[in-house]
Design a protein around this motif. Structure first.
Motif, PDB file in Angstrom:
ATOM      1  N   LEU A 147       0.834  -1.197   0.000  1.00  0.00           N
ATOM      2  CA  LEU A 147       0.000   0.000   0.000  1.00  0.00           C
ATOM      3  C   LEU A 147       0.877   1.259   0.000  1.00  0.00           C
ATOM      4  N   GLY A 148       1.909   1.259   0.840  1.00  0.00           N
ATOM      5  CA  GLY A 148       2.825   2.392   0.858  1.00  0.00           C
ATOM      6  C   GLY A 148       3.567   2.539  -0.459  1.00  0.00           C
ATOM      7  N   TRP A 149       3.996   1.406  -1.028  1.00  0.00           N
ATOM      8  CA  TRP A 149       4.697   1.403  -2.322  1.00  0.00           C
ATOM      9  C   TRP A 149       3.815   2.004  -3.401  1.00  0.00           C
ATOM     10  N   PHE A 150       2.562   1.595  -3.423  1.00  0.00           N
ATOM     11  CA  PHE A 150       1.631   2.105  -4.434  1.00  0.00           C
ATOM     12  C   PHE A 150       1.421   3.608  -4.253  1.00  0.00           C
ATOM     13  N   GLY A 151       1.271   4.048  -3.004  1.00  0.00           N
ATOM     14  CA  GLY A 151       1.059   5.469  -2.742  1.00  0.00           C
ATOM     15  C   GLY A 151       2.215   6.324  -3.216  1.00  0.00           C
ATOM     16  N   VAL A 152       3.449   5.881  -2.984  1.00  0.00           N
ATOM     17  CA  VAL A 152       4.619   6.651  -3.410  1.00  0.00           C
ATOM     18  C   VAL A 152       4.808   6.548  -4.922  1.00  0.00           C
ATOM     19  N   ALA A 153       4.550   5.376  -5.491  1.00  0.00           N
ATOM     20  CA  ALA A 153       4.686   5.211  -6.939  1.00  0.00           C
ATOM     21  C   ALA A 153       3.790   6.194  -7.679  1.00  0.00           C
ATOM     22  N   VAL A 154       2.621   6.466  -7.122  1.00  0.00           N
ATOM     23  CA  VAL A 154       1.678   7.378  -7.772  1.00  0.00           C
ATOM     24  C   VAL A 154       1.972   8.835  -7.418  1.00  0.00           C
ATOM     25  N   SER A 155       2.207   9.108  -6.132  1.00  0.00           N
ATOM     26  CA  SER A 155       2.369  10.502  -5.697  1.00  0.00           C
ATOM     27  C   SER A 155       3.808  11.005  -5.781  1.00  0.00           C
ATOM     28  N   GLY A 156       4.776  10.077  -5.764  1.00  0.00           N
ATOM     29  CA  GLY A 156       6.182  10.472  -5.804  1.00  0.00           C
ATOM     30  C   GLY A 156       6.721  10.935  -4.471  1.00  0.00           C
ATOM     31  N   SER A 157       5.931  10.770  -3.396  1.00  0.00           N
ATOM     32  CA  SER A 157       6.336  11.296  -2.091  1.00  0.00           C
ATOM     33  C   SER A 157       5.970  10.330  -0.979  1.00  0.00           C
ATOM     34  N   ASP A 158       6.963   9.959  -0.171  1.00  0.00           N
ATOM     35  CA  ASP A 158       6.707   9.111   0.990  1.00  0.00           C
ATOM     36  C   ASP A 158       5.903   9.883   2.030  1.00  0.00           C
ATOM     37  N   THR A 159       6.113  11.186   2.087  1.00  0.00           N
ATOM     38  CA  THR A 159       5.338  12.027   2.999  1.00  0.00           C
ATOM     39  C   THR A 159       3.853  11.981   2.650  1.00  0.00           C
ATOM     40  N   SER A 160       3.543  12.127   1.364  1.00  0.00           N
ATOM     41  CA  SER A 160       2.142  12.100   0.930  1.00  0.00           C
ATOM     42  C   SER A 160       1.527  10.728   1.164  1.00  0.00           C
ATOM     43  N   ALA A 161       2.254   9.662   0.857  1.00  0.00           N
ATOM     44  CA  ALA A 161       1.728   8.313   1.061  1.00  0.00           C
ATOM     45  C   ALA A 161       1.458   8.047   2.538  1.00  0.00           C
ATOM     46  N   ASN A 162       2.329   8.540   3.413  1.00  0.00           N
ATOM     47  CA  ASN A 162       2.104   8.373   4.853  1.00  0.00           C
ATOM     48  C   ASN A 162       0.883   9.155   5.325  1.00  0.00           C
ATOM     49  N   ALA A 163       0.698  10.342   4.757  1.00  0.00           N
ATOM     50  CA  ALA A 163      -0.466  11.143   5.125  1.00  0.00           C
ATOM     51  C   ALA A 163      -1.755  10.479   4.666  1.00  0.00           C
ATOM     52  N   LEU A 164      -1.714   9.874   3.475  1.00  0.00           N
ATOM     53  CA  LEU A 164      -2.918   9.258   2.912  1.00  0.00           C
ATOM     54  C   LEU A 164      -3.277   7.943   3.590  1.00  0.00           C
ATOM     55  N   PHE A 165      -2.266   7.119   3.863  1.00  0.00           N
ATOM     56  CA  PHE A 165      -2.548   5.749   4.297  1.00  0.00           C
ATOM     57  C   PHE A 165      -2.128   5.422   5.724  1.00  0.00           C
ATOM     58  N   GLY A 166      -1.446   6.349   6.398  1.00  0.00           N
ATOM     59  CA  GLY A 166      -0.937   6.054   7.739  1.00  0.00           C
ATOM     60  C   GLY A 166      -2.021   5.687   8.735  1.00  0.00           C
ATOM     61  N   ALA A 167      -3.059   6.523   8.834  1.00  0.00           N
ATOM     62  CA  ALA A 167      -4.136   6.256   9.796  1.00  0.00           C
ATOM     63  C   ALA A 167      -4.881   4.977   9.449  1.00  0.00           C
ATOM     64  N   LEU A 168      -5.049   4.750   8.154  1.00  0.00           N
ATOM     65  CA  LEU A 168      -5.718   3.524   7.700  1.00  0.00           C
ATOM     66  C   LEU A 168      -4.951   2.291   8.182  1.00  0.00           C
ATOM     67  N   GLN A 169      -3.637   2.321   8.036  1.00  0.00           N
ATOM     68  CA  GLN A 169      -2.797   1.190   8.442  1.00  0.00           C
ATOM     69  C   GLN A 169      -2.922   0.925   9.943  1.00  0.00           C
ATOM     70  N   VAL A 170      -2.940   1.987  10.733  1.00  0.00           N
ATOM     71  CA  VAL A 170      -3.016   1.835  12.187  1.00  0.00           C
ATOM     72  C   VAL A 170      -4.370   1.256  12.596  1.00  0.00           C
ATOM     73  N   THR A 171      -5.431   1.758  12.000  1.00  0.00           N
ATOM     74  CA  THR A 171      -6.761   1.230  12.320  1.00  0.00           C
ATOM     75  C   THR A 171      -6.867  -0.246  11.962  1.00  0.00           C
ATOM     76  N   ALA A 172      -6.387  -0.597  10.770  1.00  0.00           N
ATOM     77  CA  ALA A 172      -6.428  -1.993  10.340  1.00  0.00           C
ATOM     78  C   ALA A 172      -5.592  -2.873  11.261  1.00  0.00           C
ATOM     79  N   ALA A 173      -4.440  -2.371  11.700  1.00  0.00           N
ATOM     80  CA  ALA A 173      -3.572  -3.142  12.598  1.00  0.00           C
ATOM     81  C   ALA A 173      -4.281  -3.432  13.915  1.00  0.00           C
ATOM     82  N   ARG A 174      -4.917  -2.407  14.479  1.00  0.00           N
ATOM     83  CA  ARG A 174      -5.594  -2.590  15.768  1.00  0.00           C
ATOM     84  C   ARG A 174      -6.760  -3.566  15.652  1.00  0.00           C
TER      85      ARG A 174
END
Length: 538
Positions: free
Chosen positions: A435-462
């Motif tokens: 998911l992170g790889w896809f986000g950066v591949a599209v946006s070109g930014s690890d910062t943007s991918a973390n902003a988009l998917f970070g909370a989602l990842q944490v919720t899914a983990a819990r």
């Protein structure tokens, strides 16, 4: 008070998740298929997120807009505050031509093109990633390799593949700072786990680079310098991210990797002329023969030493406590949100770390840098203003994406998607880096991918019983491997070496390495989620 709901659309988790995904789908389609500029895609995605939050999720329009404004403020301070000041330091070295001195210094460390690739693309590229990020390391490293005599295509490929291990801590730790903020996890814990994943990439990437430069012969003859460089880089990145400061992780790793590399006797031996003839098929820059005076070389290295010194002093307990007193926390206006359990969310209170934030510390180092480089105050201020102007579209992109992320997080959209994704169960650990790889591949930014998917990842983990820190870190660690295939980076690499229009050719060369390293990262995360490598986690 607005209470987040998990099934706001037709009392269905599936339908609610599909509607919640509309802002993300909008941004990804506009970036990947329509090829729209990132700042425009971010603004449109933000508009969709606001409509979904207001109409489908029932968040009052005032609270919806307020949450977006909070995201904008966080995008400006501390995120772009860090990036602007870090890039300002780099621009001052270019203005005074000390960057050219630094480039020549690296070029003289060895005449072996395989070692030069490690020094320039891997070590110096990591240093540039630490200070500037946002494509600068690829462009500058590729140009430097061409100046050393590398073929443009080979230079671009080497620069793209090298720009992996340092990305998660790039721009003075911006991606992990963003990840911590949007997930609500402590920065130290997130950075600590990322620092136990990306260093493993650093052990592999130098070997790949010497193979890209000189094939099997390169591996056979220079495996030792590559391994030593990778181990030193990995050890320093791990130590800094876990025990010192996430902002210093890449600077320490780059310097340690370069120092270890030149300490290997075989790396300093003159290269076989057959190797140079086979590898260096381009034109060598004549300015590499210019002899620089030792005081100027010292001044060229000074900005990086100053940054390390300022950040190190800021970590001394009494100093750290003093700086922390300047942090201001206040109730965010027009925002009163509770999670599905009825507990207030962290977004209701906003903190401004005025002094202790990385951007302010880099600004202090930048002021000292201007003095050391002999830059007049008026010129230094003009360079700072020019840096802001140069980054104007990046600032708009980051603030719009973070506003989108805040609206999705505070309205409950990210939580709903996280609950839905949690159905993947044990497979979630494998899919998380993807998911992170896809986000950066599209946006070109690890910062943007973390902003988009970070909370989602944490919720899914819990929801799935996995470690939130692990999956949040996996989003960033997997994301770094999408950097080399992002349209933004491919375009930057092609423009830097004069291969405009050849992005497709570069993509075909780097895609196998991106996918191969992604598979390695997926297996690492899966192993860290079990007893196999679970002992690695803090």
């Amino acid at each position: 008070m607005f209470v987040q709901q998990l099934e706001p659309v037709a009392d269905s988790l599936t339908l609610s998740a599909l509607v919640a995904a509309l802002p993300l789908i909008t941004v990804l389609v506009l970036l990947g298929a329509v090829r729209m500029k990132a700042h425009l895609a971010g603004l449109i995605g933000l508009a969709v997120a606001v409509l979904v939050a207001w109409i489908a999720y029932g968040m009052p329009i005032g609270q919806t807009l307020s949450s977006g404004v909070q995201g904008v403020l966080f995008g400006l301070f501390p995120i772009m505050w860090i990036v602007v000041n870090a890039l300002w330091v780099y621009r001052m070295t270019v203005r005074t031509q000390h960057f050219d001195i630094l480039r020549r210094s690296f070029g003289r460390l060895s005449d072996d093109p395989r070692v030069q690739a490690l020094v320039v693309a891997f070590c110096f590229g990591a240093l540039l990633e630490a200070l500037a990020g946002f494509g600068a390391p690829v462009a500058i490293s590729a140009v430097m390799l061409v100046a050393l005599g590398f073929d443009p295509v080979r230079a671009a490929v080497v620069a793209l593949v090298a720009n992996t291990a340092p990305v998660a801590f790039g721009a003075m730790g911006t991606p992990v700072v963003t990840l911590a903020q949007v997930t609500g996890l402590p920065l130290d814990s997130v950075a600590s786990v990322v620092g136990r994943q990306t260093p493993l990439l650093a052990l592999i990437v130098p070997l790949i680079l010497v193979f890209l430069v000189d094939g099997r012969r390169g591996l056979r003859e220079t495996w030792l310098p590559a391994v030593v460089c990778g181990v030193a880089f990995a050890a320093a990145q791990f130590a800094a991210s876990n025990y010192v400061s996430a902002q210093l992780a890449d600077i320490g790793a780059a310097l340690a990797g370069a120092a270890a590399l030149v300490a290997v006797p075989s790396a300093r031996r003159p290269a076989d002329e057959r190797v140079r003839a086979d590898v260096l098929t381009g034109a060598r820059s004549e300015d590499l023969d210019v002899v620089d005076e030792r005081p100027e070389v010292i001044r060229a290295y000074a900005p990086y030493a100053l940054i390390v010194a300022v950040f190190s002093v800021a970590q001394i307990p009494p100093v750290k406590d003093l700086f922390d007193k300047a942090t201001r926390s206040f109730d965010w206006p027009l925002l009163n949100v509770a999670n599905p359990d009825g507990d207030p969310v962290s977004g209701n209170v906003f903190s401004l770390p005025l002094v202790s934030t990385g951007g302010t510390l880099v600004l202090v180092a930048g002021l000292f840098t201007a003095l050391v480089l002999g830059l007049h105050a008026r010129v230094a201020v003009r360079e700072w203003a020019s840096t802001v102007h140069e980054l104007r579209f990046a600032i708009l992109t980051v603030t719009s994406v973070l506003a989108l992320a805040y609206v999705m997080n505070l309205s409950g959209q990210a939580a709903v998607i996280g609950h839905f994704v949690a159905a993947a169960g044990a497979g979630l650990a494998f899919l998380s880096p993807v998911l992170g790889w896809f986000g950066v591949a599209v946006s070109g930014s690890d910062t943007s991918a973390n902003a988009l998917f970070g909370a989602l990842q944490v919720t899914a983990a819990r929801q799935s019983g996995l470690s939130p820190d692990l999956l949040a870190a996996a989003n960033s660690s997997g994301g770094v491997l999408g950097k080399m295939i992002s349209p933004q980076n491919l375009t930057i690499a092609c423009a830097a070496v004069g291969l405009a229009g050849k992005e497709g050719d570069l993509l075909r060369k780097v895609l196998p390495w991106s996918l191969g390293l992604l598979l390695v990262m997926c297996l690492i995360v899966v192993a860290q989620s079990t007893f196999v490598l679970g002992w690695m986690l803090p």
